[in-house]
Design an enzyme around this catalytic site. Structure first.
Site, PDB file in Angstrom:
ATOM      1  N   GLY A 184       7.218   4.014   3.900  1.00 43.69           N
ATOM      2  CA  GLY A 184       7.450   5.515   4.686  1.00 43.69           C
ATOM      3  C   GLY A 184       9.464   4.737   5.208  1.00 43.69           C
ATOM      4  O   GLY A 184       9.757   4.684   4.622  1.00 43.69           O
ATOM      5  N   GLY A 185       9.471   6.220   5.983  1.00 39.79           N
ATOM      6  CA  GLY A 185      10.849   6.421   6.482  1.00 39.79           C
ATOM      7  C   GLY A 185      11.007   4.929   7.393  1.00 39.79           C
ATOM      8  O   GLY A 185      12.281   4.646   8.259  1.00 39.79           O
ATOM      9  N   MET A 186      10.544   4.566   8.533  1.00 41.72           N
ATOM     10  CA  MET A 186      10.088   3.095   9.506  1.00 41.72           C
ATOM     11  C   MET A 186       9.756   2.423   8.865  1.00 41.72           C
ATOM     12  O   MET A 186      10.164   1.395   9.359  1.00 41.72           O
ATOM     13  CB  MET A 186       9.749   3.714  10.545  1.00 41.72           C
ATOM     14  CG  MET A 186      10.324   5.756  10.828  1.00 41.72           C
ATOM     15  SD  MET A 186       9.999   5.577  12.541  1.00 41.72           S
ATOM     16  CE  MET A 186       8.189   6.587  12.149  1.00 41.72           C
ATOM     17  N   ALA A 187       8.585   2.038   8.377  1.00 40.23           N
ATOM     18  CA  ALA A 187       8.169   1.169   7.485  1.00 40.23           C
ATOM     19  C   ALA A 187       7.370   1.207   6.365  1.00 40.23           C
ATOM     20  O   ALA A 187       7.101   2.210   5.669  1.00 40.23           O
ATOM     21  CB  ALA A 187       7.386   0.744   9.077  1.00 40.23           C
ATOM     22  N   THR A 188       6.977  -0.367   5.729  1.00 38.18           N
ATOM     23  CA  THR A 188       5.968  -0.502   4.407  1.00 38.18           C
ATOM     24  C   THR A 188       4.915  -0.815   5.317  1.00 38.18           C
ATOM     25  O   THR A 188       4.407  -1.725   6.106  1.00 38.18           O
ATOM     26  CB  THR A 188       6.797  -1.369   3.761  1.00 38.18           C
ATOM     27  OG1 THR A 188       8.293  -0.481   3.624  1.00 38.18           O
ATOM     28  CG2 THR A 188       6.421  -1.282   2.363  1.00 38.18           C
ATOM     29  N   VAL A 189       3.490  -0.834   4.753  1.00 42.49           N
ATOM     30  CA  VAL A 189       1.771  -0.564   5.029  1.00 42.49           C
ATOM     31  C   VAL A 189       1.917  -2.079   3.681  1.00 42.49           C
ATOM     32  O   VAL A 189       1.965  -1.370   2.468  1.00 42.49           O
ATOM     33  CB  VAL A 189       0.906  -0.030   5.216  1.00 42.49           C
ATOM     34  CG1 VAL A 189       0.314  -0.340   5.899  1.00 42.49           C
ATOM     35  CG2 VAL A 189       1.616   0.770   6.135  1.00 42.49           C
ATOM     36  N   ASP A 209       3.717  11.876  16.754  1.00 43.80           N
ATOM     37  CA  ASP A 209       4.287  12.441  15.324  1.00 43.80           C
ATOM     38  C   ASP A 209       3.092  12.510  15.250  1.00 43.80           C
ATOM     39  O   ASP A 209       2.052  12.267  14.294  1.00 43.80           O
ATOM     40  CB  ASP A 209       5.110  11.012  14.986  1.00 43.80           C
ATOM     41  CG  ASP A 209       5.493  11.705  13.451  1.00 43.80           C
ATOM     42  OD1 ASP A 209       6.001  13.007  13.419  1.00 43.80           O
ATOM     43  OD2 ASP A 209       5.575  10.158  12.451  1.00 43.80           O
ATOM     44  N   ILE A 230       0.959  -1.284   0.034  1.00 44.14           N
ATOM     45  CA  ILE A 230       0.091   0.244  -0.017  1.00 44.14           C
ATOM     46  C   ILE A 230       0.607   1.318   0.507  1.00 44.14           C
ATOM     47  O   ILE A 230       0.804   2.079  -0.535  1.00 44.14           O
ATOM     48  CB  ILE A 230      -0.902   0.322   1.358  1.00 44.14           C
ATOM     49  CG1 ILE A 230      -1.842  -1.479   1.427  1.00 44.14           C
ATOM     50  CG2 ILE A 230      -1.824   1.486   1.635  1.00 44.14           C
ATOM     51  CD1 ILE A 230      -2.791  -1.346   2.052  1.00 44.14           C
ATOM     52  N   ALA A 231       1.919   1.620   0.588  1.00 43.37           N
ATOM     53  CA  ALA A 231       2.220   2.579   0.947  1.00 43.37           C
ATOM     54  C   ALA A 231       3.975   2.169   1.680  1.00 43.37           C
ATOM     55  O   ALA A 231       4.212   1.070   2.541  1.00 43.37           O
ATOM     56  CB  ALA A 231       2.113   3.564   1.857  1.00 43.37           C
TER      57      ALA A 231
END
Length: 634
Positions: free
Chosen positions: A27-32, A141, A24-25
């Site tokens: 990011g800087g810390m994780a992938t969804v 955050d 789905i997406a």
């Protein structure tokens, strides 16, 4: 190239449960990822931490703890966390799948939003943060990327606790700040510390961005932006967009005060101010369509209720008939008669319509803090009363367990809502049953609302036989109602096994335990002066001071005659003897090894004190043939 097909996790079954369907997406810390929970047959969002984090043990430990805390946070505006786990090198979080867009996506598509619409997004965000703050959690955050807008218009906040877990990693030990620089409170920049007021600051920055279409600070580098958060005062949104109402300027100024003590105490306090501002903002000047729905907010979120369209009554001017047109006699004008009748009916119906009570929907207050629920209900126009609390295993103390009427019920405005608070799980104190008989202890435990588990008997010369020594859990502990309580009952003294023990040692040992010892010598082929029988038998339950009879082989028999029997002198000369060493007081395993090294066999018997030799037979410094048995008592 399709990045989803190139992703090695797509198609993999994690932990034997989650089949990853697509990405789905990132990011800087994780992938969804979009995944299917094959065990419960439901679609979930799977947040997989990047390898650099997954390889950090401190992050994994903190991540697991934070996931458990967030999973307990139940609020309609918080993305629910279902599960957390690891699969080899993969650390993941299983969450509620929320189809829709992020608030960042909406800002990119639409630009700045009208003040009322901005507040209608911020109010559920603040409600979610307020619930977290009430539970002792800080988001750390808050930003548009972490606010999801569902396809049906609901608002959900995501990633609670993730920033806190990352604080435990090696990546933060070199001075890296955790958070998004454009929304960081001054104290996060200067000290790295964050509390609920840091979330309030970020929410104020996000409101600024919603109504202006941009963040208050920009700079060539992240540090230049951070510097301005610390040293500058956030400008009024109306200084960039003149039509932003003063109420929004005030709300932003309060939330983004540089000193934490000058901000609202937490997100709930800012929520109350946001709801008040929403009420006072002017509505759209375009008249609503008939039966239009008006969105009305209170401090727990948004509630839709029908607002009647304004009624219009036409006043017909009085008409005078000119004298020239008057005729003798009365001739009714039927048009006017009918018109007058219609007007009477219209006026009557209008009065009846406005006389009807205003109906409202009971909000869902279950699971909310009791004080917050009271203020929310009162703000929505309800009268509130509090019922007696009720214990609940599923609802923490101080939260609303149920309401009367129930949520979503249509009632007249001003109706009284009864809130039933939870007293939390009922806990029962384990009663004191020490010194009671087993039957008495069972009855007392049952009277306390508890259940008797197993009953065990233990040797104990301090507590009278058949009386309770202790329970498990112990007296005074608080346990769940109906919990099982194990009872430990005294077996008194357990008759020790002194068979084969030298007569004097056996008599001394039994006398020391409080027994009345009688020794009876008989002729027997056993080793002279050793016990060959005992009454009561070994391991019998006996009372302290009970009489004990030990039978021993007669002591006057010549030892060498007993040892060699009828064998001739030549056979005796061939026999090899060894001196039995003194091993009393030594660890049993060490004594056994020493004796076996000399060629003896070893038998170990238990008296009670485990691990150390108390007695031995034959006695120390006795000569015995190699291969004979030495008995040790521990």
């Amino acid at each position: 190239m399709d990045t989803t097909t190139a992703d090695p996790l797509v198609g993999r079954l994690l932990d034997g449960r989650y089949r990853i369907e697509s990405r789905i997406a990132r990011g800087g810390m994780a992938t969804v990822y979009l995944a299917l929970d094959v065990r419960l047959d439901r679609t979930v969002a799977l947040k997989v931490m990047h390898r650099s984090l997954a390889e950090d043990p401190s992050f994994v430990r903190r991540f697991i703890g934070e996931a458990k805390s967030v999973a307990r946070l139940s609020h309609p505006n918080v993305v629910h966390v279902f599960d957390q786990g690891t699969d080899n090198d993969v650390v993941y979080l299983s969450m509620e799948y929320v189809p829709g867009k992020t608030l960042r996506d909406i800002l990119r598509e639409r630009g700045r939003l009208p003040a009322r619409e901005a507040l209608e997004i911020m109010i559920p965000v603040l409600a979610a943060l307020g619930a977290a703050h009430q539970a002792g959690m800080v988001h750390r955050d808050v930003k548009p990327e972490n606010v999801l807008m569902t396809d049906d218009g609901r608002v959900k906040v995501v990633d609670f606790g993730l920033a806190r877990a990352i604080e435990a990693t090696n990546q933060t030990r070199t001075g890296v700040m955790i958070g998004t620089i454009g929304y960081m409170a001054p104290e996060q920049v200067t000290t790295g510390a964050a509390d609920v007021r840091s979330d309030v600051y970020a929410a104020g920055i996000m409101l600024f961005e919603l109504v202006t279409g941009q963040q208050p600070y920009d700079g060539a580098t992240p540090m230049s932006v951070a510097y301005r958060h610390v040293h500058d005062t956030v400008p009024a949104p109306s200084s960039l967009v003149p039509d932003v109402p003063p109420l929004i300027d005030t709300l932003v100024a309060q939330a983004t005060a540089r000193e934490p003590d000058q901000r609202p105490a937490d997100a709930t306090a800012m929520l109350v101010a946001a709801v008040d501002a929403h009420r006072m903002l002017p509505r759209l000047t375009t008249p609503p369509a008939p039966h239009a729905q008006t969105q009305v907010f209170n401090a727990s979120g948004a509630t839709s209720m029908p607002q009647p369209a304004p009624a219009h009554t036409m006043i017909q001017p009085r008409t005078e008939v000119p004298p020239s047109r008057r005729r003798a006699g009365f001739k009714p004008n039927w048009f006017l008669v009918v018109l007058a009748g219609v007007m009477v009916v219209a006026v009557g119906l209008t009065g009846w319509y406005f006389a009807q009570p205003e109906m409202v929907t009971v909000p869902d207050l279950v699971g909310k803090n009791l004080a917050l629920a009271k203020s929310s209900a009162a703000a929505a126009g309800f009268k509130v009363q509090e019922a007696d609390g009720v214990n609940s295993e599923k609802m923490a103390a101080g939260l609303v367990l149920s309401t009367e009427p129930a949520a979503t019920t249509e009632v007249e405005k001003g109706t009284t809502i009864t809130l039933v608070p939870s007293l939390g799980p009922k806990r029962v104190i384990v009663p004191n049953t020490e010194g009671m008989t087993g039957d008495q202890a069972r009855a007392k435990i049952a009277d306390a609302g508890l259940t008797v588990g197993v009953v065990k008997r233990l040797a104990n010369q301090e507590v009278e036989r058949d009386k309770v020594i202790r329970t498990s859990p112990q007296v005074g502990e608080k346990v769940r109602e109906g919990a099982k309580i194990d009872i430990y009952v005294s077996a008194g003294l357990v008759m020790p096994d002194v068979n084969s023990m030298p007569k004097d040692e056996a008599a001394q040992y039994l006398g020391g335990l409080g027994f009345q010892v009688q020794v009876n010598e008989v002729d027997d082929d056993a080793e002279p002066c050793t016990v060959i029988a005992q009454t009561p038998k070994a391991k019998s339950e006996v009372d302290k001071g009970a009489p004990v009879m030990v039978t021993v082989a007669r002591c006057q028999t010549d030892f060498w005659d007993w040892l060699n029997g009828d064998r001739d002198d030549e056979a005796r000369d061939d026999q090899q003897f060894a001196l039995v060493p003194a091993v009393i007081g030594k660890e049993v395993k060490d004594a056994k090894a020493e004796l076996e090294a000399l060629g003896f066999k070893v038998a170990v018997r238990r008296l009670g004190n485990r691990g150390v030799v108390q007695f031995q037979r034959p006695l120390p410094n006795s000569e015995r043939p190699q291969g004979s048995t030495v008995v040790l008592w521990q």
